[in-house]
Write a protein that holds these residues in place. Structure first.
Motif, PDB file in Angstrom:
ATOM      1  N   SER A  42       0.990  -1.324   0.392  1.00 61.12           N
ATOM      2  CA  SER A  42      -0.197  -0.042  -0.058  1.00 61.12           C
ATOM      3  C   SER A  42       0.916   1.368   0.276  1.00 61.12           C
ATOM      4  O   SER A  42       1.815   1.802   1.096  1.00 61.12           O
ATOM      5  CB  SER A  42      -0.812   0.012   1.137  1.00 61.12           C
ATOM      6  OG  SER A  42      -1.333  -1.275   1.082  1.00 61.12           O
ATOM      7  N   LYS A  43       0.470   2.191  -1.107  1.00 54.97           N
ATOM      8  CA  LYS A  43       1.118   3.563  -1.241  1.00 54.97           C
ATOM      9  C   LYS A  43       0.795   4.514  -0.761  1.00 54.97           C
ATOM     10  O   LYS A  43       1.425   5.636  -0.099  1.00 54.97           O
ATOM     11  CB  LYS A  43       1.239   3.683  -2.084  1.00 54.97           C
ATOM     12  CG  LYS A  43       2.122   2.553  -2.976  1.00 54.97           C
ATOM     13  CD  LYS A  43       3.448   2.107  -2.359  1.00 54.97           C
ATOM     14  CE  LYS A  43       4.339   1.731  -3.123  1.00 54.97           C
ATOM     15  NZ  LYS A  43       5.518   1.552  -2.249  1.00 54.97           N
ATOM     16  N   GLU A 114      -5.929  11.156  -3.229  1.00 57.13           N
ATOM     17  CA  GLU A 114      -6.264  10.726  -3.921  1.00 57.13           C
ATOM     18  C   GLU A 114      -5.501   8.733  -3.961  1.00 57.13           C
ATOM     19  O   GLU A 114      -4.431   9.327  -3.261  1.00 57.13           O
ATOM     20  CB  GLU A 114      -6.451  11.326  -5.219  1.00 57.13           C
ATOM     21  CG  GLU A 114      -6.332  11.105  -6.676  1.00 57.13           C
ATOM     22  CD  GLU A 114      -6.425  12.258  -7.801  1.00 57.13           C
ATOM     23  OE1 GLU A 114      -7.092  11.729  -8.809  1.00 57.13           O
ATOM     24  OE2 GLU A 114      -6.499  12.627  -7.709  1.00 57.13           O
ATOM     25  N   GLY A 115      -6.216   8.241  -4.828  1.00 57.28           N
ATOM     26  CA  GLY A 115      -5.325   7.005  -4.290  1.00 57.28           C
ATOM     27  C   GLY A 115      -4.797   6.402  -3.833  1.00 57.28           C
ATOM     28  O   GLY A 115      -4.201   5.716  -3.520  1.00 57.28           O
ATOM     29  N   ASP A 117      -5.357   3.073  -0.815  1.00 55.19           N
ATOM     30  CA  ASP A 117      -5.548   1.906  -1.662  1.00 55.19           C
ATOM     31  C   ASP A 117      -5.529   0.884  -0.284  1.00 55.19           C
ATOM     32  O   ASP A 117      -5.326  -0.656  -0.782  1.00 55.19           O
ATOM     33  CB  ASP A 117      -3.887   1.272  -2.374  1.00 55.19           C
ATOM     34  CG  ASP A 117      -2.885   2.027  -2.127  1.00 55.19           C
ATOM     35  OD1 ASP A 117      -2.781   2.843  -0.360  1.00 55.19           O
ATOM     36  OD2 ASP A 117      -2.053   1.476  -2.815  1.00 55.19           O
ATOM     37  N   ARG A 136     -11.398   8.082  -2.657  1.00 56.32           N
ATOM     38  CA  ARG A 136     -10.964   7.908  -3.830  1.00 56.32           C
ATOM     39  C   ARG A 136      -9.948   7.336  -3.559  1.00 56.32           C
ATOM     40  O   ARG A 136      -8.795   7.328  -3.466  1.00 56.32           O
ATOM     41  CB  ARG A 136     -10.536   9.655  -4.422  1.00 56.32           C
ATOM     42  CG  ARG A 136     -11.117  10.937  -3.776  1.00 56.32           C
ATOM     43  CD  ARG A 136     -11.110  11.773  -4.167  1.00 56.32           C
ATOM     44  NE  ARG A 136     -10.816  13.037  -5.783  1.00 56.32           N
ATOM     45  CZ  ARG A 136      -9.966  13.386  -5.877  1.00 56.32           C
ATOM     46  NH1 ARG A 136      -9.347  14.446  -4.936  1.00 56.32           N
ATOM     47  NH2 ARG A 136      -9.500  13.771  -7.158  1.00 56.32           N
ATOM     48  N   SER A 138      -7.557   3.915  -5.847  1.00 57.68           N
ATOM     49  CA  SER A 138      -6.205   3.390  -6.681  1.00 57.68           C
ATOM     50  C   SER A 138      -6.623   3.044  -7.639  1.00 57.68           C
ATOM     51  O   SER A 138      -7.779   2.040  -7.777  1.00 57.68           O
ATOM     52  CB  SER A 138      -4.905   2.587  -5.847  1.00 57.68           C
ATOM     53  OG  SER A 138      -4.222   2.437  -6.750  1.00 57.68           O
ATOM     54  N   ASN A 139      -6.241   3.351  -8.862  1.00 59.09           N
ATOM     55  CA  ASN A 139      -6.590   3.038  -9.835  1.00 59.09           C
ATOM     56  C   ASN A 139      -6.067   1.037 -10.285  1.00 59.09           C
ATOM     57  O   ASN A 139      -6.700   0.730 -10.364  1.00 59.09           O
ATOM     58  CB  ASN A 139      -6.237   3.337 -11.238  1.00 59.09           C
ATOM     59  CG  ASN A 139      -4.774   4.196 -11.529  1.00 59.09           C
ATOM     60  OD1 ASN A 139      -3.897   2.664 -10.608  1.00 59.09           O
ATOM     61  ND2 ASN A 139      -4.317   4.929 -12.452  1.00 59.09           N
ATOM     62  N   ARG A 140      -5.175   0.723  -9.667  1.00 58.19           N
ATOM     63  CA  ARG A 140      -4.870  -0.535  -8.564  1.00 58.19           C
ATOM     64  C   ARG A 140      -5.980  -1.243  -8.274  1.00 58.19           C
ATOM     65  O   ARG A 140      -5.220  -2.785  -7.583  1.00 58.19           O
ATOM     66  CB  ARG A 140      -3.348  -0.370  -8.360  1.00 58.19           C
ATOM     67  CG  ARG A 140      -3.342  -0.100  -7.322  1.00 58.19           C
ATOM     68  CD  ARG A 140      -1.648   0.014  -7.201  1.00 58.19           C
ATOM     69  NE  ARG A 140      -1.158  -0.045  -5.578  1.00 58.19           N
ATOM     70  CZ  ARG A 140      -0.498  -1.328  -5.027  1.00 58.19           C
ATOM     71  NH1 ARG A 140      -0.444  -2.116  -5.591  1.00 58.19           N
ATOM     72  NH2 ARG A 140      -0.750  -0.347  -3.698  1.00 58.19           N
ATOM     73  N   ALA A 142      -8.212  -1.687  -4.267  1.00 63.93           N
ATOM     74  CA  ALA A 142      -7.888  -1.042  -2.854  1.00 63.93           C
ATOM     75  C   ALA A 142      -7.884  -2.238  -1.649  1.00 63.93           C
ATOM     76  O   ALA A 142      -8.979  -2.872  -2.826  1.00 63.93           O
ATOM     77  CB  ALA A 142      -8.365   0.806  -2.185  1.00 63.93           C
ATOM     78  N   TYR A 169     -16.500   1.777  -8.964  1.00 64.28           N
ATOM     79  CA  TYR A 169     -15.616   0.376  -7.740  1.00 64.28           C
ATOM     80  C   TYR A 169     -16.619  -0.896  -8.027  1.00 64.28           C
ATOM     81  O   TYR A 169     -17.544  -0.502  -8.044  1.00 64.28           O
ATOM     82  CB  TYR A 169     -14.792   0.928  -6.658  1.00 64.28           C
ATOM     83  CG  TYR A 169     -14.424   2.344  -6.299  1.00 64.28           C
ATOM     84  CD1 TYR A 169     -13.141   3.019  -7.192  1.00 64.28           C
ATOM     85  CD2 TYR A 169     -15.515   3.774  -5.699  1.00 64.28           C
ATOM     86  CE1 TYR A 169     -12.725   3.765  -6.811  1.00 64.28           C
ATOM     87  CE2 TYR A 169     -14.332   5.087  -5.987  1.00 64.28           C
ATOM     88  CZ  TYR A 169     -13.302   5.070  -6.418  1.00 64.28           C
ATOM     89  OH  TYR A 169     -12.235   5.498  -6.475  1.00 64.28           O
TER      90      TYR A 169
END
Length: 221
Positions: A42-43, A114-115, A117, A136, A138-140, A142, A169
């Motif tokens: 996780s970032k 934003e993003g 995860d 919001r 992550s596009n990968r 969460a 999602y």
């Protein structure tokens, strides 16, 4: 992109959290959440906190962020909670960095993040579902976690798909773990994340044999 599990990160975060939280006689929730956050690499890790909560879970998430090189943010409802949280974190484990702290309502703070995860919310907060709805992600994909989930289950008709409706999602899988006061976990993928192949539209082709006059209808795949 998609979430990829790292068993090495997970085991290191788990062990470090056990060492850091050994003074707490708890159920292992902190270690489990830490391992999950680190294992999913996780970032942007976000959690909610309010007065009266324990800090081991925050310690575990801080350790996970250290292993993934990620950002750890804690959201508190007011300035008093902010002060209490900082005091609790700094007085327990000096080797664990204190996360960024944001103060405010879900609509205010989640718009700044934003993003996400990995998101952990407390089901005892009346606004916990708003954090989930406004996140919001992550596009990968969460991982979303509701702690104290037994309280949530007993008091409301909460459903993951109800919170995340809107098509943005997609809930891949959910699980309830009877650890401590309960953990309700959902793995979510972005609807356009490419985790499922697009279905090609089938076509019908009409062909007439010029010699026999027979008509053939063929469906393409």
């Amino acid at each position: 992109m998609k979430v990829v599990w790292s068993p090495d990160n997970a085991s290191k975060a788990y062990i470090d959290t056990v060492k850091s939280c050994e003074l707490y006689q708890e159920s292992g929730v902190a270690e489990l959440i830490s391992a999950m956050a680190a294992g999913w690499n996780s970032k942007l890790i976000v959690e909610t906190w309010s007065n009266g909560n324990f800090t081991p879970r925050s310690i575990g998430l801080a350790i996970a962020a250290r292993h993934t090189g990620g950002r750890h943010v804690c959201v508190v409802p007011d300035d008093r909670s902010r002060s209490d949280y900082m005091q609790a974190m700094t007085s327990v484990v000096h080797s664990v960095p204190t996360p960024e702290i944001l103060v405010g309502e879900p609509e205010e703070v989640m718009s700044e993040l934003e993003g996400v995860d990995f998101l952990v919310v407390d089901s005892r907060r009346r606004d916990f579902s708003r954090f989930l709805r406004l996140a919001r992600l992550s596009n990968r994909g969460a991982v979303l976690v509701c702690k104290n989930a037994q309280v949530k289950t007993a008091s409301s008709g909460f459903k993951w798909r109800g919170v995340l409706d809107g098509g943005k999602y997609r809930v891949v899988r959910t699980a309830f773990l009877p650890v401590g006061p309960g953990l309700d976990i959902a793995h979510v993928a972005a609807s356009n994340g490419g985790s499922a192949p697009l279905m090609k539209k089938k076509r019908w082709i009409r062909h007439v044999d010029q010699i026999s006059g027979e008509e053939h209808v063929i469906r393409t795949t």
